[in-house]
Design an enzyme around this catalytic site. Structure first.
Site, PDB file in Angstrom:
ATOM      1  N   ASP A   1      28.239 193.604  24.831  1.00 29.21           N
ATOM      2  CA  ASP A   1      29.198 192.848  25.630  1.00 29.21           C
ATOM      3  C   ASP A   1      29.331 191.434  25.059  1.00 29.21           C
ATOM      4  OD1 ASP A   1      30.864 191.967  27.623  1.00 29.21           O
ATOM      5  OD2 ASP A   1      29.588 192.565  29.277  1.00 29.21           O
TER       6      ASP A   1
ATOM      7  N   CYS B   1      36.999 192.544  28.147  1.00 24.04           N
ATOM      8  CA  CYS B   1      36.199 193.750  28.346  1.00 24.04           C
ATOM      9  C   CYS B   1      36.890 194.891  29.080  1.00 24.04           C
ATOM     10  CB  CYS B   1      34.874 193.411  29.020  1.00 24.04           C
ATOM     11  SG  CYS B   1      34.874 192.013  30.111  1.00 24.04           S
TER      12      CYS B   1
ATOM     13  N   HIS C   1      33.183 197.928  35.099  1.00 19.00           N
ATOM     14  CA  HIS C   1      34.245 196.922  35.010  1.00 19.00           C
ATOM     15  C   HIS C   1      35.635 197.517  34.827  1.00 19.00           C
ATOM     16  CE1 HIS C   1      35.412 192.600  33.633  1.00 19.00           C
ATOM     17  NE2 HIS C   1      35.700 192.844  34.904  1.00 19.00           N
TER      18      HIS C   1
END
Length: 431
Positions: free
Chosen positions: A32, A70, A124
């Site tokens: 990430d 992301c 997410h």
């Protein structure tokens, strides 16, 4: 009689062994916000021995393109569809819709082919349709964009930690917990089925934290280095488990980052830009593919590959046919990866608020306001020289390709995305 029982036992074992041989396991490891220059293969100051070994044992992708942020990157991986087509350009906030249950996913496709599917780590992609509703059998991790490495709370201090849809209370460092959960699932797998395991670490996303021993070790170079080494340690645990279980040769391992590093934590040098932009530093990320006897070892591959290409490429690698109704944007890049050679491929887009078109060594950027800039990445990796005015024929050719590829994409009407996003190139080209 004993001979008969022995023969029957052998025949009973054959289906399990055959299933493992015919259908390889798949492990996708996602960092990430790991920067282009934050891998030991490029930067000797970064401590990532497990990832360096993974690159030596496989193919290191030198031109892998994710997305500026992301949520879109994860959607592109799972669906093979340009995230902008799904209405996903910015990060998804709590309560916002992500991918729909009707959207075909890589996990669902593999599940229908007999795979056990698990997501460990970061989701997410919205609370409305969590991982369990779009093809994953198991989910362990957090739902939002970031989580405290030790407290397991979101940025508002609310607990965000669950297993299969139920909130749980656990202590421990997230990176190690994800690695240990992945290892546990590998050891406890149904040996009659292959598995798809997606491990989405939150490292090295802010707010940074690391175990005390790593903090002390990296006192001179900073907390970021400690978090990245912790990520490497976690990945090493998963790879060691594959070896211990005798699964190394029958497991396709893919490592990527979801986007480039943001200011001021990581490094994308010598690439220009950061997370949030379609500059090379925002979207070109570290990536490695390993599968012994199927992928060459120690190869640095210059093939341009987008994150939406992973869906069809993985499917091709495991001989999983894709039907036309999927309507994915990604293109199968497995022949290039398996051969370790650059092959011709169609021009493709990374379509965020701004759009980047890639065709061989050329990159054309169009900002959301319509401004266009042109770069030759082979001659100018750092995108320092806008060639839009100097190369009018090339600009016109790529501009026509861009117009064709984007004609059915929804317009983006929002503002800047993420840190430093929505700005595109800095040249003076025109539409």
């Amino acid at each position: 009689m004993r001979l008969l029982f022995s023969l029957l036992a052998c025949f009973a074992w054959v289906p399990e062994a055959a299933a493992q041989t015919a259908k390889p396991n798949i492990v996708v490891l996602i960092a990430d916000d790991l920067g282009w220059n934050d891998l030991g293969t490029r930067n000797a100051k970064i401590v990532t021995p497990n990832l360096v070994k993974l690159a030596k044992d496989g193919v290191e992708l030198q031109r892998f393109y994710a997305y500026p942020l992301c949520s879109p990157a994860r959607a592109g991986l799972l669906t093979g569809v340009l995230p902008r087509r799904l209405g996903l350009v910015n990060v998804i906030m709590p309560g916002q819709a992500g991918i729909t249950k009707a959207t075909p996913t890589l996990a669902a496709k593999l599940k229908s082919a007999g795979y056990t599917t698990s997501l460990v780590g970061k989701w997410h992609l919205g609370n409305q349709n969590p991982a369990l509703s779009v093809g994953f059998d198991h989910f362990y991790g957090f739902m939002g964009g970031e989580v405290d490495y030790l407290k397991h709370t979101d940025k508002r201090g609310k607990p965000d930690w669950q297993r299969d849809g139920k909130q749980i209370d656990e202590s421990g460092y997230t990176t190690y917990l994800f690695a240990d959960e992945a290892s546990k699932q590998i050891r406890a797998r149904d040996k009659s089925k292959p598995f798809y395991l997606q491990v989405a670490f939150n490292a090295p996303h802010i707010d940074l934290a690391a175990p005390e021993d790593l903090v002390a070790k990296h006192k001179s170079d900073g907390l970021y280095g400690a978090v990245v080494e912790g990520l490497d340690i976690g990945i090493g645990r998963i790879l060691a488990t594959l070896d211990d279980q005798g699964l190394r040769d029958n497991t396709l391992v893919v490592f990527i980052s979801d986007n480039g590093a943001p200011r001021p934590t990581g490094s994308n040098a010598p690439l220009r830009g950061y997370k949030g932009s379609v500059d090379e530093g925002g979207i070109r990320t570290p990536a490695i593919v390993r599968w012994p006897k199927h992928v060459p070892a120690g190869v640095k591959l210059d093939q341009p590959i987008a994150i939406v290409d992973l869906f069809p490429s993985i499917a091709a690698a495991v001989n999983l046919p894709l039907t036309s109704e999927l309507k994915i944007d990604g293109v199968n890049q497995w022949p290039a990866i398996a051969g370790g050679k650059t092959l011709p491929r169609p021009a493709f887009l990374v379509a965020s608020a701004d759009i980047a078109l890639f065709d061989g060594d050329w990159k054309l950027v169009e900002t959301n306001a319509g401004q266009r800039t042109l770069y030759n990445l082979k001659a100018d990796l750092s995108e320092t020289k806008d060639l839009f005015a100097a190369q009018p024929e090339q600009a016109a050719k790529l501009g026509a390709q861009l117009d064709t590829l984007k004609k059915d994409l929804p317009a983006y009407t929002g503002g800047s995305i993420g840190p430093g996003g929505g700005k595109g190139g800095k040249g003076k080209g025109k539409k």
